[in-house]
Design a protein around this motif. Structure first.
Motif, short mmCIF file in Angstrom:
data_model
loop_
_atom_site.label_atom_id
_atom_site.label_comp_id
_atom_site.label_asym_id
_atom_site.label_seq_id
_atom_site.Cartn_x
_atom_site.Cartn_y
_atom_site.Cartn_z
N THR A 212 -33.36 78.74 -30.48
CA THR A 212 -32.84 78.56 -31.83
C THR A 212 -32.57 77.08 -32.10
N ALA A 213 -32.58 76.73 -33.38
CA ALA A 213 -32.37 75.33 -33.77
C ALA A 213 -30.89 75.01 -33.77
N LEU A 214 -30.45 74.24 -32.78
CA LEU A 214 -29.05 73.88 -32.64
C LEU A 214 -28.93 72.38 -32.38
N ILE A 215 -27.77 71.82 -32.74
CA ILE A 215 -27.46 70.43 -32.40
C ILE A 215 -26.26 70.42 -31.46
N SER A 216 -26.12 69.36 -30.68
CA SER A 216 -25.05 69.32 -29.69
C SER A 216 -23.94 68.36 -30.10
N ILE A 217 -22.71 68.74 -29.76
CA ILE A 217 -21.51 67.98 -30.09
C ILE A 217 -20.62 67.94 -28.85
N ALA A 218 -20.04 66.81 -28.56
CA ALA A 218 -19.07 66.71 -27.46
C ALA A 218 -18.08 65.60 -27.76
N SER A 219 -16.93 65.69 -27.14
CA SER A 219 -15.87 64.70 -27.39
C SER A 219 -15.83 63.63 -26.31
N GLY B 11 -19.61 70.14 -23.95
CA GLY B 11 -20.12 70.10 -25.31
C GLY B 11 -20.31 71.49 -25.89
N ILE B 12 -20.69 71.51 -27.15
CA ILE B 12 -20.92 72.76 -27.87
C ILE B 12 -22.20 72.65 -28.68
N PHE B 13 -22.82 73.78 -28.92
CA PHE B 13 -23.98 73.85 -29.80
C PHE B 13 -23.54 74.35 -31.17
N ALA B 14 -24.10 73.77 -32.21
CA ALA B 14 -23.78 74.20 -33.57
C ALA B 14 -25.07 74.36 -34.38
N GLU B 15 -25.03 75.31 -35.30
CA GLU B 15 -26.14 75.55 -36.22
C GLU B 15 -25.82 74.90 -37.56
#
Length: 253
Positions: free
Chosen positions: A137-144, A233-237
């Motif tokens: 699936t098309a996801l982007i990654s985010i982390a702090s 990190g987390i994946f977000a749509e």
């Protein structure tokens, strides 16, 4: 939470470049992220048409070719598209990925560099509407930054987001607190992001992005023992597109 850095990684397995802004599109990957990959020269990829998705084992990757950490890529898809390869920040190759001869030059570069470690002649492959991502699936990654700092402190390494290939680095919050956002919708500029799942890590994080050396310790196993998980990190749509910029705030919608 505020955007600290935006990163694009045009070629799978290679370092990327920072961006001041990104135009996210609904249901799409981070712009031009993992749009390219270099095969290890196996028969399947040699005969496949561009746009065919393969698992990462078919491509050059840090898990098996740690020297890739010495290289980074930039891609500009404007009127005259150029894919650039840099070695420790110095430009060593610039090609038009729409030109077969240029793509062959890119593959030949790594055949000269890594030929003895490959199955055959490597090939630069392109995804125009998808990505050579590990997930379907098309996801982007985010982390702090807090999570990056916690990993670095625990492993006695320097904080470096390149180790984790993250698209959006944010400030604010406690280490690994971003996992508490799973299931929530975040607004950032004009964009809306639905946080879907944590990013589970693999052996690629054992490679130091600054030295291109593989650490003898298994950091995935270490994370499980030390933190109780191996996520960072987390994946977000992207559920609503829009432009996001460094400095923009991420907040619940």
């Amino acid at each position: 939470m505020q955007i600290h850095q935006l990163w694009q990684y045009p070629v799978k397995g290679f370092g990327g470049n920072q961006m001041p802004l990104a135009k996210l599109q609904q249901g799409s990957y981070f712009p031009n992220d993992r749009q390219f990959a270099i095969s290890i020269g196996d028969e399947k990829t040699a005969t496949a048409s561009d746009g065919t998705w393969f698992r990462k084992a078919h491509f050059l990757q840090l898990m098996s070719h740690e020297s890739l950490a010495e290289y980074s890529c930039r891609y500009d898809d404007a009127a005259n598209p150029r894919l650039e390869l840099l070695h420790h920040g110095t430009l060593c190759l610039s090609i038009d990925p729409a030109e077969p001869a240029d793509c062959q030059r890119f593959g030949n570069f790594f055949f000269t560099l890594l030929g003895s470690k490959l199955r055959g002649k490597p090939r630069l492959m392109t995804m125009k509407h998808q990505a050579y991502s590990d997930q379907s699936t098309a996801l982007i990654s985010i982390a702090s930054n807090a999570s990056l700092d916690a990993f670095a402190e625990a492993t006695n390494t320097k904080p470096d987001s390149r180790r984790f290939r993250i698209n959006i680095i944010i400030d604010g919050g406690a280490p690994f607190a971003e996992e508490g956002l799973i299931g929530k919708t975040l607004r950032c500029g004009d964009a809306l992001l639905l946080v879907k799942e944590p990013v589970g890590r693999c052996a690629a994080i054992n490679v130091d992005p600054a030295t291109a050396k593989r650490n003898p310790d298994d950091y995935v196993r270490f994370m499980k023992a030390h933190f109780g998980h191996s996520n960072l990190g987390i994946f977000a749509e992207v559920i609503n597109g829009g432009i996001i910029r460094v400095g923009d705030r991420l907040q619940p919608a």
